[in-house]
Motif scaffolding. Structure first.
Motif, PDB file in Angstrom:
ATOM      1  N   PRO A 105      -4.416   5.990   5.059  1.00 36.66           N
ATOM      2  CA  PRO A 105      -5.624   6.606   4.510  1.00 36.66           C
ATOM      3  C   PRO A 105      -6.870   5.720   4.527  1.00 36.66           C
ATOM      4  O   PRO A 105      -7.853   6.043   3.881  1.00 36.66           O
ATOM      5  CB  PRO A 105      -5.211   6.877   3.062  1.00 36.66           C
ATOM      6  CG  PRO A 105      -4.318   5.725   2.728  1.00 36.66           C
ATOM      7  CD  PRO A 105      -3.531   5.473   3.994  1.00 36.66           C
ATOM      8  N   TYR A 106      -6.825   4.606   5.253  1.00 38.08           N
ATOM      9  CA  TYR A 106      -7.980   3.715   5.278  1.00 38.08           C
ATOM     10  C   TYR A 106      -8.847   4.005   6.503  1.00 38.08           C
ATOM     11  O   TYR A 106      -8.365   4.502   7.525  1.00 38.08           O
ATOM     12  CB  TYR A 106      -7.523   2.255   5.286  1.00 38.08           C
ATOM     13  CG  TYR A 106      -6.528   1.951   4.190  1.00 38.08           C
ATOM     14  CD1 TYR A 106      -6.813   2.262   2.866  1.00 38.08           C
ATOM     15  CD2 TYR A 106      -5.288   1.391   4.489  1.00 38.08           C
ATOM     16  CE1 TYR A 106      -5.897   2.007   1.858  1.00 38.08           C
ATOM     17  CE2 TYR A 106      -4.362   1.135   3.494  1.00 38.08           C
ATOM     18  CZ  TYR A 106      -4.665   1.444   2.186  1.00 38.08           C
ATOM     19  OH  TYR A 106      -3.745   1.210   1.190  1.00 38.08           O
ATOM     20  N   PRO A 123     -10.972   9.220   7.047  1.00 32.07           N
ATOM     21  CA  PRO A 123     -11.506   8.409   5.951  1.00 32.07           C
ATOM     22  C   PRO A 123     -12.822   7.705   6.284  1.00 32.07           C
ATOM     23  O   PRO A 123     -13.583   7.342   5.377  1.00 32.07           O
ATOM     24  CB  PRO A 123     -10.392   7.387   5.697  1.00 32.07           C
ATOM     25  CG  PRO A 123      -9.146   8.052   6.175  1.00 32.07           C
ATOM     26  CD  PRO A 123      -9.580   8.842   7.373  1.00 32.07           C
ATOM     27  N   ALA A 124     -13.114   7.506   7.571  1.00 32.56           N
ATOM     28  CA  ALA A 124     -14.353   6.824   7.958  1.00 32.56           C
ATOM     29  C   ALA A 124     -15.584   7.665   7.661  1.00 32.56           C
ATOM     30  O   ALA A 124     -16.717   7.165   7.729  1.00 32.56           O
ATOM     31  CB  ALA A 124     -14.320   6.466   9.441  1.00 32.56           C
ATOM     32  N   ASP A 253      -6.531  -3.720  -5.408  1.00 22.07           N
ATOM     33  CA  ASP A 253      -5.689  -2.571  -5.735  1.00 22.07           C
ATOM     34  C   ASP A 253      -6.507  -1.328  -6.059  1.00 22.07           C
ATOM     35  O   ASP A 253      -6.100  -0.206  -5.732  1.00 22.07           O
ATOM     36  CB  ASP A 253      -4.773  -2.910  -6.912  1.00 22.07           C
ATOM     37  CG  ASP A 253      -3.731  -3.960  -6.548  1.00 22.07           C
ATOM     38  OD1 ASP A 253      -3.458  -4.124  -5.340  1.00 22.07           O
ATOM     39  OD2 ASP A 253      -3.201  -4.613  -7.475  1.00 22.07           O
ATOM     40  N   GLU A 254      -7.652  -1.516  -6.705  1.00 19.84           N
ATOM     41  CA  GLU A 254      -8.482  -0.369  -7.080  1.00 19.84           C
ATOM     42  C   GLU A 254      -8.981   0.369  -5.843  1.00 19.84           C
ATOM     43  O   GLU A 254      -8.962   1.602  -5.783  1.00 19.84           O
ATOM     44  CB  GLU A 254      -9.670  -0.816  -7.935  1.00 19.84           C
ATOM     45  CG  GLU A 254     -10.561   0.338  -8.379  1.00 19.84           C
ATOM     46  CD  GLU A 254     -11.731  -0.116  -9.236  1.00 19.84           C
ATOM     47  OE1 GLU A 254     -12.529   0.748  -9.636  1.00 19.84           O
ATOM     48  OE2 GLU A 254     -11.852  -1.331  -9.483  1.00 19.84           O
ATOM     49  N   THR A 255      -9.431  -0.391  -4.842  1.00 24.41           N
ATOM     50  CA  THR A 255      -9.906   0.225  -3.605  1.00 24.41           C
ATOM     51  C   THR A 255      -8.775   0.953  -2.898  1.00 24.41           C
ATOM     52  O   THR A 255      -8.955   2.084  -2.410  1.00 24.41           O
ATOM     53  CB  THR A 255     -10.508  -0.847  -2.677  1.00 24.41           C
ATOM     54  OG1 THR A 255     -11.609  -1.480  -3.333  1.00 24.41           O
ATOM     55  CG2 THR A 255     -10.991  -0.235  -1.362  1.00 24.41           C
ATOM     56  N   ALA A 256      -7.601   0.345  -2.840  1.00 24.38           N
ATOM     57  CA  ALA A 256      -6.456   0.994  -2.217  1.00 24.38           C
ATOM     58  C   ALA A 256      -6.120   2.303  -2.925  1.00 24.38           C
ATOM     59  O   ALA A 256      -5.811   3.316  -2.275  1.00 24.38           O
ATOM     60  CB  ALA A 256      -5.246   0.056  -2.254  1.00 24.38           C
ATOM     61  N   GLN A 261      -5.801   8.240  -3.315  1.00 29.59           N
ATOM     62  CA  GLN A 261      -6.126   9.477  -4.044  1.00 29.59           C
ATOM     63  C   GLN A 261      -6.832  10.477  -3.141  1.00 29.59           C
ATOM     64  O   GLN A 261      -6.546  11.671  -3.167  1.00 29.59           O
ATOM     65  CB  GLN A 261      -7.002   9.145  -5.250  1.00 29.59           C
ATOM     66  CG  GLN A 261      -6.276   8.394  -6.356  1.00 29.59           C
ATOM     67  CD  GLN A 261      -7.218   7.862  -7.420  1.00 29.59           C
ATOM     68  OE1 GLN A 261      -8.421   8.121  -7.389  1.00 29.59           O
ATOM     69  NE2 GLN A 261      -6.679   7.090  -8.344  1.00 29.59           N
ATOM     70  N   HIS A 262      -7.782   9.983  -2.329  1.00 28.96           N
ATOM     71  CA  HIS A 262      -8.505  10.871  -1.430  1.00 28.96           C
ATOM     72  C   HIS A 262      -7.571  11.506  -0.400  1.00 28.96           C
ATOM     73  O   HIS A 262      -7.722  12.676  -0.028  1.00 28.96           O
ATOM     74  CB  HIS A 262      -9.613  10.108  -0.723  1.00 28.96           C
ATOM     75  CG  HIS A 262     -10.810   9.864  -1.588  1.00 28.96           C
ATOM     76  ND1 HIS A 262     -11.987   9.335  -1.111  1.00 28.96           N
ATOM     77  CD2 HIS A 262     -11.025  10.086  -2.906  1.00 28.96           C
ATOM     78  CE1 HIS A 262     -12.868   9.240  -2.094  1.00 28.96           C
ATOM     79  NE2 HIS A 262     -12.301   9.680  -3.188  1.00 28.96           N
TER      80      HIS A 262
END
Length: 265
Positions: A105-106, A123-124, A253-256, A261-262
């Protein structure tokens, strides 16, 4: 930015320009290419004509980009060797699609030699959020998008250090490739102004720092990412040789969690 321009199409001048760009003496190049320094001098002055094999050998030693190897060949009287296919050729497109999809998802993007967007995964799309339509007209330039004050440049928390890193990278690429287009892009981006932002702030790396992060505001959150860039190995095609795949990775971790979630929503 004072990039060394390559304008004259004579083989000798083109060869000399690339040798000087690489900061290699005639003697050193002659040794590496296993020819006499006298012969190399004759090639640069036009007193001798190179064989096609010699053009290829000198180009390889000087690490000349494939596009410019074709120019050297033409200047020496030979047909270009390296084709220039569409980046959407099936075998290339299949590889790109798998890499882009596999990184979700990145975010992940594919750009050409001028940093124009060729492909991207879902995701981009976050990089395009809130960007004026003028900046999203084809071709979309990712360097411009990264630093423009009305695009990501206006949302970067650590703008000064990211800007310094990207401009340095762009300048080195322009000098190494002989690209006037990249030199012009560098100058355009360097001229951007950001009211209220001190661009001279230098971040002193701490003991836990490994990479320069990309810290960007996204809604009410600040996402922290780092990137890797990959290219195709041993390319024989001009277009493929100029493609770069940039993948973005969460730096905390927050960014991951935000990207996870998205992807599940």
């Amino acid at each position: 930015m004072g990039a060394l321009a390559i304008e004259d199409e004579s083989f000798g001048d083109l060869l000399r320009s690339w040798r000087q760009r690489r900061r290699v003496s005639q003697l050193d190049l002659a040794i590496e290419a296993e020819v006499s320094a006298r012969h190399l001098s004759f090639l640069e002055t036009g007193r001798a004509r190179p064989s096609r094999e010699m053009v290829m050998k000198l180009s390889e030693e000087l690490e000349v980009p494939l596009r410019h190897r074709n120019r050297l060949l033409v200047a020496a009287g030979f047909a270009p060797v390296f084709p220039e296919r569409e980046a959407r050729a099936p075998v290339v497109r299949q590889a790109l699609d798998k890499i882009l999809a596999g990184h979700e998802p990145y975010p992940a993007i594919v750009v050409d030699a001028a940093w124009n967007l060729v492909a991207a995964n879902a995701p981009a799309a976050m990089f395009m959020d809130g960007v004026p339509e003028e900046l999203l007209k084809e071709p979309v330039n990712m360097m411009r998008l990264s630093l423009h004050p009305e695009a990501m440049g206006g949302r970067l928390v650590n703008l000064a250090e990211v800007r310094a890193h990207l401009l340095h990278q762009l300048r080195r690429q322009a000098e190494a490739s002989g690209s006037g287009q990249l030199a012009e892009l560098h100058d355009e981006l360097a001229a951007y102004t950001y009211p209220g932002v001190d661009l001279n702030v230098a971040h002193v790396p701490g003991p836990a720092d490994i990479l320069v992060p990309l810290r960007i505001r996204h809604g009410t959150r600040i996402l922290s990412m780092f990137t890797t860039i990959a290219t195709f190995g041993t390319p024989l095609d001009v277009t493929v040789a100029e493609l770069a795949i940039e993948t973005f990775w969460p730096n905390d971790d927050e960014t991951a969690a935000v990207f996870q979630q998205h992807s599940s929503s």
